[in-house]
Design a protein around this motif. Structure first.
Motif, short mmCIF file in Angstrom:
data_model
loop_
_atom_site.label_atom_id
_atom_site.label_comp_id
_atom_site.label_asym_id
_atom_site.label_seq_id
_atom_site.Cartn_x
_atom_site.Cartn_y
_atom_site.Cartn_z
N GLY A 139 -13.54 1.03 0.35
CA GLY A 139 -14.21 1.70 -1.02
C GLY A 139 -13.69 3.13 -1.02
O GLY A 139 -14.06 3.58 -2.14
N TYR A 140 -13.00 3.56 -0.09
CA TYR A 140 -12.38 5.06 -0.20
C TYR A 140 -10.88 4.89 -0.22
O TYR A 140 -10.04 4.15 0.63
CB TYR A 140 -12.91 5.84 0.66
N ASN A 141 -9.82 5.64 -0.64
CA ASN A 141 -8.48 5.84 -0.57
C ASN A 141 -8.31 5.80 1.01
O ASN A 141 -8.82 6.61 1.63
CB ASN A 141 -7.94 7.03 -1.01
N SER A 142 -7.24 5.35 1.36
CA SER A 142 -6.91 5.17 2.91
C SER A 142 -5.59 4.60 3.01
O SER A 142 -4.99 3.54 2.36
CB SER A 142 -7.83 4.26 3.65
N TYR A 143 -4.76 5.25 4.02
CA TYR A 143 -3.25 4.54 4.40
C TYR A 143 -3.60 4.39 5.89
O TYR A 143 -2.64 4.32 6.69
CB TYR A 143 -2.41 5.61 4.23
N ALA A 144 -5.00 4.35 6.50
CA ALA A 144 -5.07 4.40 8.06
C ALA A 144 -4.88 3.00 8.68
O ALA A 144 -4.94 3.02 9.81
CB ALA A 144 -6.43 4.92 8.35
N VAL A 187 -8.11 0.58 2.10
CA VAL A 187 -8.27 -0.33 3.48
C VAL A 187 -9.24 -1.37 3.05
O VAL A 187 -10.16 -1.48 2.63
CB VAL A 187 -8.56 0.41 4.60
N ASN A 242 -2.17 9.44 -5.68
CA ASN A 242 -2.70 8.64 -4.60
C ASN A 242 -2.00 9.00 -3.17
O ASN A 242 -1.08 8.23 -2.62
CB ASN A 242 -2.10 7.16 -4.83
N ASN A 285 -14.31 1.55 8.51
CA ASN A 285 -15.30 1.85 9.45
C ASN A 285 -16.37 1.04 9.71
O ASN A 285 -16.45 -0.21 8.95
CB ASN A 285 -15.74 3.10 8.86
N THR A 297 -6.18 10.97 4.03
CA THR A 297 -6.26 9.43 3.80
C THR A 297 -5.55 8.79 5.09
O THR A 297 -5.59 7.47 4.97
CB THR A 297 -5.59 9.02 2.33
N ALA A 298 -4.56 9.55 5.70
CA ALA A 298 -3.85 8.91 6.74
C ALA A 298 -4.71 8.91 8.08
O ALA A 298 -4.56 7.98 9.11
CB ALA A 298 -2.62 9.52 7.05
N ASN A 300 -11.68 0.74 -6.56
CA ASN A 300 -12.48 0.18 -5.41
C ASN A 300 -13.61 -0.60 -5.67
O ASN A 300 -14.24 -1.07 -4.84
CB ASN A 300 -13.11 1.42 -4.61
N GLU A 333 -4.12 2.82 -6.63
CA GLU A 333 -4.64 3.63 -5.15
C GLU A 333 -4.49 2.58 -4.04
O GLU A 333 -4.58 1.48 -3.99
CB GLU A 333 -6.14 3.84 -5.67
N SER A 334 -4.41 3.34 -2.75
CA SER A 334 -4.33 2.59 -1.40
C SER A 334 -5.59 2.72 -0.88
O SER A 334 -6.22 3.59 -0.95
CB SER A 334 -3.00 3.07 -0.62
N ARG A 347 -7.15 1.29 9.36
CA ARG A 347 -8.36 0.79 10.06
C ARG A 347 -9.68 1.33 9.38
O ARG A 347 -9.45 2.29 8.62
CB ARG A 347 -8.54 1.40 11.57
N GLY A 366 0.66 -1.14 0.12
CA GLY A 366 -0.08 -0.15 0.10
C GLY A 366 0.87 1.26 -0.13
O GLY A 366 0.18 2.50 -0.35
#
Lengths: 416, 89
Positions: A298-303, A256, B45, A307, B70-71, A414, A253-254, A305, A237
């Motif tokens: 379904g959304y860009n995320s680097y987190a 989750v 991205n 929802n 996004t983070a 996504n 795209e990254s 975690r 990612g």
């Protein structure tokens, strides 16, 4: 040390106090012939095959955190080669063959269990699509069996065949598919690479690339500059973060993806089952917990975690397929950051920078690919040419229109 | 994550669908293959602030542009997409 019944007995007599470290804890040297960024499954497998199958000199793996703490430790451990397209199926079948010998190859028990995987279908159209996929698998030398309702009932009696909205008509089964112990894969490759002379450096984060006249020179890290003749990137990612350091963007795209483990149960599911009417997959670990997962958030995320609506959606799919799951208690959930490519298939290729190689775009199917990914990435780095089963997994396929789009969703990451 | 829809107020994300990057703009038809390759396939991205299209399908059915980290998943702004901001400007 070679692991065997004899070494086990010898150590048992010494009270298990004499086991050597599985890999060395070391600081980097100033320069290596090949540096791999990313101490996960793919990076460690690449280093292992570079050191054992190719003559490339000194190899190092740089891991920003602890070894195996990324997606190799965050997946649902499913191994299969049930793909349709010619660009994918030979690669994944090659991977499955490597899995079948992996425990012996690494002298490390990766607990590969060929318990089979069943993809349920719920309509005539879906059956036809699965028959086509099964035939494609057979033509590529893999195994596939079409199950009718009785067949599904025999292998997976817990499945509700008479779901009112999506009654189960049957399933496509790959008997050679199954699961493996994810951590053991990372540790086994790390141990094998370390024994073959690879330096594995943990807590070493790459902060920049040094590139001169379009050729890679090395990496800047929190432990200082490390020179590299060749640099392989296997960071899932975080691929776009590294490509940005080299001044180019990727078709990635990254996103989750969440996964879940339940409380331990008595043996309940002895195969892997996926729901065809939604996106849901489930198996049971050797400890008894059910391991399950579903769609991307379904959304860009680097987190790392996700929802709650996605959690609810996954559980709804699970209960629709296996109603008795509704009283199950989930113990843990977690998220991993997926390198979602624009056609849903991976990329193992050179880049515009000389000596810089990328291994990315695994979407959420990277775990099963670990052995072949490492094998083919090592082959690419050593020979500057794609391995014969990875010739389709090129970065320029998006430019030339040679997409490998298994799901037919188009350039919408996504949805893959 | 909840999104403050300018038409409906604060709503849960299960009412919304994310399309993706709102900063990419369709090139001029004569822009050439390279421009269309970047438009269709290549994404910045970013890890951090990201402008993206969301559709409020479970509510007013309008398209929104959400600026979100996004983070951390923190949302910093939401506006209607038809306000003329969808071209990346």
């Amino acid at each position: 040390m070679n692991y065997s019944i004899f070494s086990l007995v010898r150590q048992a007599l010494k009270g298990h106090k004499d086991w050597p470290k599985v890999w060395r804890r070391i600081l980097p040297e100033p320069k290596y012939d090949v540096v791999i960024i990313g101490g996960g499954g793919h990076g460690l497998a690449t280093a292992y095959y570079l050191a054992t199958k190719h003559n490339v000199g000194r190899v190092a793996v740089l891991e920003k955190s602890w070894l195996g703490g990324g997606n190799i430790g965050r997946n649902t451990t499913i191994v299969r080669s049930n793909y349709l397209l010619a660009g994918n199926e030979p690669f994944y079948e090659f991977s499955l063959k490597l899995w079948e010998g992996l425990t012996q190859e690494l002298n490390y028990n990766v607990m590969f269990s060929q318990r089979g995987i069943i993809n349920l279908f719920h309509s005539d159209a879906q059956r036809d699509a699965f028959v086509r996929r099964g035939n494609s698998m057979l033509l590529h030398g893999a195994d596939a069996v079409l199950l009718d309702r009785d067949g599904v009932k025999r292998h997976a009696p817990m499945v509700d065949l008479d779901n009112a909205r999506f009654p189960v008509m049957g399933g496509l089964m790959q008997p050679r598919g199954g699961t493996a112990r994810h951590d053991a894969v990372a540790w086994g490759y790390a141990r094998g690479a370390d024994m073959a002379g690879v330096d594995i450096i943990q807590n070493c984060e790459v902060t920049g690339l040094r590139i001169t006249n379009g050729t890679i020179q090395g990496v800047e890290t929190n432990l200082g500059f490390i020179g590299a003749e060749k640099l392989g990137v296997a960071v899932a990612g975080n691929s776009s973060d590294i490509s940005r350091m080299a001044q180019f963007d990727l078709p990635i795209e990254s996103h989750v993806l969440q996964a879940f483990v339940s409380e331990g149960l008595k043996p309940f599911i002895d195969t892997v089952v996926t729901f065809g009417a939604g996106h849901f997959y489930i198996s049971q670990s050797d400890k008894g917990g059910l391991v399950l997962g579903g769609d991307l958030d379904g959304y860009n995320s680097y987190a790392r975690r996700g929802n709650l609506p996605t959690v609810e959606h996954v559980m709804e799919c699970g209960v629709a397929m296996i109603p008795r799951l509704k009283r199950l208690r989930v113990l843990r959930s977690w998220g991993g950051i997926m390198d979602m490519s624009m056609d849903g298939s991976p990329i193992i290729d050179m880049t515009p920078v000389n000596g810089l190689y990328f291994n990315t775009g695994w979407c959420y199917g990277g775990f099963k690919a670990t052995p072949a990914s490492g094998w083919c990435f090592a082959h690419l780095i050593a020979n500057d040419a794609s391995h014969e089963v990875a010739t389709g997994l090129r970065l320029d396929r998006f430019r030339t229109g040679r997409m490998i789009d298994e799901s037919g969703h188009g350039a919408q990451p996504n949805l893959h | 994550m909840r999104i403050h829809c300018p038409h409906c107020g604060l709503r849960s994300i299960e009412e919304f669908t994310c399309l993706g990057d709102a900063t990419i703009a369709r090139p001029d038809p004569s822009g050439g293959e390279e421009a269309f390759y970047h438009y269709v396939y290549v994404r910045e991205n970013p890890k951090g602030r990201h402008r993206e299209y969301w559709h409020h399908g479970g509510g007013c059915r309008s398209w929104l542009i959400v600026e979100r980290d996004t983070a951390t998943h923190e949302i910093s702004s939401v506006e209607a997409a038809d306000a003329g901001h969808g071209d990346g400007s």
